[in-house]
Motif scaffolding. Structure first.
Motif, short mmCIF file in Angstrom:
data_model
loop_
_atom_site.label_atom_id
_atom_site.label_comp_id
_atom_site.label_asym_id
_atom_site.label_seq_id
_atom_site.Cartn_x
_atom_site.Cartn_y
_atom_site.Cartn_z
N VAL A 137 -2.71 2.79 -11.62
CA VAL A 137 -1.93 3.97 -11.99
C VAL A 137 -1.96 4.13 -13.51
O VAL A 137 -1.40 3.30 -14.25
CB VAL A 137 -0.47 3.83 -11.51
N PRO A 138 -2.58 5.18 -14.03
CA PRO A 138 -2.70 5.33 -15.49
C PRO A 138 -1.38 5.68 -16.15
O PRO A 138 -0.54 6.38 -15.58
CB PRO A 138 -3.72 6.47 -15.64
N GLY A 139 -1.21 5.18 -17.36
CA GLY A 139 -0.03 5.52 -18.15
C GLY A 139 1.25 4.86 -17.67
O GLY A 139 2.34 5.25 -18.09
N LEU A 140 1.15 3.88 -16.81
CA LEU A 140 2.33 3.25 -16.21
C LEU A 140 2.88 2.17 -17.15
O LEU A 140 2.13 1.45 -17.80
CB LEU A 140 1.96 2.62 -14.87
N THR A 141 4.21 2.06 -17.19
CA THR A 141 4.88 0.96 -17.88
C THR A 141 5.65 0.15 -16.85
O THR A 141 6.46 0.71 -16.11
CB THR A 141 5.85 1.48 -18.96
N VAL A 142 5.39 -1.15 -16.79
CA VAL A 142 6.03 -2.03 -15.81
C VAL A 142 6.83 -3.09 -16.55
O VAL A 142 6.27 -3.84 -17.36
CB VAL A 142 4.99 -2.70 -14.89
N VAL A 143 8.13 -3.13 -16.27
CA VAL A 143 9.00 -4.18 -16.80
C VAL A 143 9.22 -5.19 -15.69
O VAL A 143 9.57 -4.81 -14.56
CB VAL A 143 10.35 -3.60 -17.27
N THR A 144 9.01 -6.47 -15.97
CA THR A 144 9.12 -7.47 -14.91
C THR A 144 9.57 -8.81 -15.48
O THR A 144 9.37 -9.10 -16.66
CB THR A 144 7.77 -7.64 -14.18
N ASN A 145 10.19 -9.61 -14.61
CA ASN A 145 10.52 -10.99 -14.95
C ASN A 145 9.62 -11.96 -14.19
O ASN A 145 9.88 -13.17 -14.18
CB ASN A 145 11.98 -11.28 -14.62
N SER A 146 8.57 -11.44 -13.55
CA SER A 146 7.69 -12.26 -12.72
C SER A 146 6.37 -12.51 -13.42
O SER A 146 5.66 -11.57 -13.79
CB SER A 146 7.45 -11.55 -11.37
N ASP B 29 0.83 -1.20 0.00
CA ASP B 29 0.00 0.00 0.00
C ASP B 29 0.87 1.25 0.00
O ASP B 29 0.63 2.20 -0.75
CB ASP B 29 -0.92 0.01 1.22
N LEU B 30 1.86 1.26 0.85
CA LEU B 30 2.72 2.44 0.98
C LEU B 30 3.62 2.62 -0.24
O LEU B 30 3.80 3.73 -0.75
CB LEU B 30 3.57 2.32 2.26
N ALA B 31 4.18 1.52 -0.73
CA ALA B 31 5.08 1.60 -1.88
C ALA B 31 4.36 2.07 -3.14
O ALA B 31 4.95 2.78 -3.97
CB ALA B 31 5.74 0.24 -2.13
N ALA B 32 3.10 1.69 -3.30
CA ALA B 32 2.35 2.09 -4.49
C ALA B 32 2.21 3.61 -4.59
O ALA B 32 2.13 4.17 -5.68
CB ALA B 32 0.97 1.44 -4.49
N GLY B 33 2.20 4.28 -3.44
CA GLY B 33 2.09 5.73 -3.44
C GLY B 33 3.33 6.44 -3.93
O GLY B 33 3.30 7.65 -4.16
N LEU B 34 4.42 5.72 -4.11
CA LEU B 34 5.65 6.32 -4.63
C LEU B 34 5.65 6.43 -6.14
O LEU B 34 6.50 7.09 -6.72
CB LEU B 34 6.86 5.49 -4.18
N VAL B 35 4.71 5.76 -6.80
CA VAL B 35 4.69 5.68 -8.26
C VAL B 35 3.76 6.74 -8.82
O VAL B 35 2.61 6.86 -8.40
CB VAL B 35 4.25 4.28 -8.72
N GLU B 36 4.25 7.50 -9.79
CA GLU B 36 3.47 8.57 -10.42
C GLU B 36 2.90 8.11 -11.75
O GLU B 36 3.37 7.14 -12.36
CB GLU B 36 4.36 9.80 -10.64
N GLU B 37 1.89 8.82 -12.21
CA GLU B 37 1.30 8.53 -13.51
C GLU B 37 2.35 8.69 -14.61
O GLU B 37 3.16 9.61 -14.59
CB GLU B 37 0.13 9.48 -13.78
N GLY B 38 2.31 7.78 -15.57
CA GLY B 38 3.20 7.87 -16.72
C GLY B 38 4.62 7.41 -16.47
O GLY B 38 5.45 7.50 -17.38
#
Length: 342
Positions: A102-111, A72-81
């Motif tokens: 979060v709109p406009g977000l790009t997530v790179v993951t190996n999971s 919950d807390l960590a998600a608040g560190l991420v901004e739109e785009g």
């Protein structure tokens, strides 16, 4: 069961042996005294820090409330785009579920678990690495995963692991996972470690992120008897790591007095009813200072004291109580706070 799986929850033990968790907890305490296993919050693991990695089913049942609050807390560190990388793990999976909003977000993951959590988020783009699938944690590893990350640059990397110490930083029990995590770190301008208090002071075989490379740690408040975890937090803060402490109390956010910065927006969560923020609008919870054992309390003028250590004081610890808006949408964002010295 611990030898077979690496870790097991008290709830699962009680179900298998058909007894109460109170009885299981007492027996686990006795087995720990004999050196046969180590107790962890809500479960037990193999003794010693340099143990093999537990599988996803075992990890998923350990410290669930803490992982939820941290996400919950960590998600608040991420901004739109923004563009971020998110590593494998049960805590990062919880984070991914919140990043879907979060709109406009790009997530790179190996999971695969992170990708699955974001699969139906129509405003989030998911980029998967290549690699070989590790079935124990549903992560892509190996040279294919590492090569796909070459030349990548994002704002933040969110990583978890098996242990975290001030001496060696973040570590894991698997060599292939550690190698990919190091590649994820190289792709990010900032590194955010997500680790609940049960991982503090635990040192495992393969280092993934050295302490000097950790920008921020998001964790939960250690219980009063967890002196080792509190000591590691102080040591990490003295090294310049920004520490965010998530509250797992579950009470109404409005019951916590606002700190000297006033009501600052926080991420969505499930800890109580909607809280009204003084400056951030409805649903924005106040923040509070959480003194660790041995740390001095609030300054008479309202400014929080730094963690006592070398020099003129350590980095300030802050906690945010998650809150939800009436529609269950994100209720605001946590301010990006730099270390403050007094």
């Amino acid at each position: 069961m611990v030898r077979a799986n690496g870790a097991v929850s008290l709830r699962e033990l009680a179900r298998v042996v058909q007894t109460s968790e109170v009885t299981v907890r007492r027996d686990v305490r006795a087995l720990e005294a004999e050196g046969l296993l180590d107790r962890r919050h809500g479960g037990a693991v193999l003794p010693g820090g340099f143990t093999r990695e537990s599988g996803f089913p075992q990890k998923a049942h350990l410290a669930t409330a803490e992982k939820t609050a941290i996400a919950d807390l960590a998600a608040g560190l991420v901004e739109e785009g923004e563009a971020v990388v998110v590593g494998a793990g049960t805590t990062t999976q919880e984070l991914a579920r919140r990043l879907a909003r979060v709109p406009g977000l790009t997530v790179v993951t190996n999971s695969l678990l992170v990708a699955q959590a974001l699969a139906h988020a129509n405003r989030v783009e998911v980029v998967m690495t290549g690699g070989t699938l590790r079935g124990s944690n549903y992560a892509l590893v190996g040279s294919g995963a590492e090569q796909s990350l070459q030349g990548l640059r994002v704002s933040r990397a969110f990583l978890s692991g098996s242990g975290l110490t001030a001496e060696r930083g973040l570590s894991t029990s698997n060599m292939l996972s550690a190698s990919v995590d190091r590649a994820l770190v190289q792709a990010a301008a900032e590194v955010v470690v997500l680790a609940d208090h049960t991982k503090l002071g635990v040192d495992t075989m393969f280092q993934t992120v050295p302490p000097e490379a950790i920008t921020r740690l998001v964790t939960d408040e250690p219980p009063p008897h967890e002196e080792r975890a509190a000591a590691e937090l102080r040591a990490l803060a003295d090294q310049g790591v920004r520490i965010e402490v998530a509250s797992t109390g579950g009470g109404p956010a409005g019951a916590v007095p606002a700190g000297p910065l006033g009501a600052v927006g926080g991420p969505a969560g499930t800890a109580g009813p909607e809280a009204g923020g003084a400056a951030g609008g409805p649903g924005r919870p106040p923040r509070r200072d959480v003194p660790l054992p041995g740390q001095r309390g609030r300054h008479p003028q309202g400014a929080p004291q730094g963690i006592q250590g070398g020099g003129s004081g350590g980095a300030q610890l802050r906690a945010a109580v998650p809150a939800t808006s009436g529609e269950g949408s994100p209720a605001g964002r946590v301010a990006d706070l730099a270390p403050r010295r007094y």
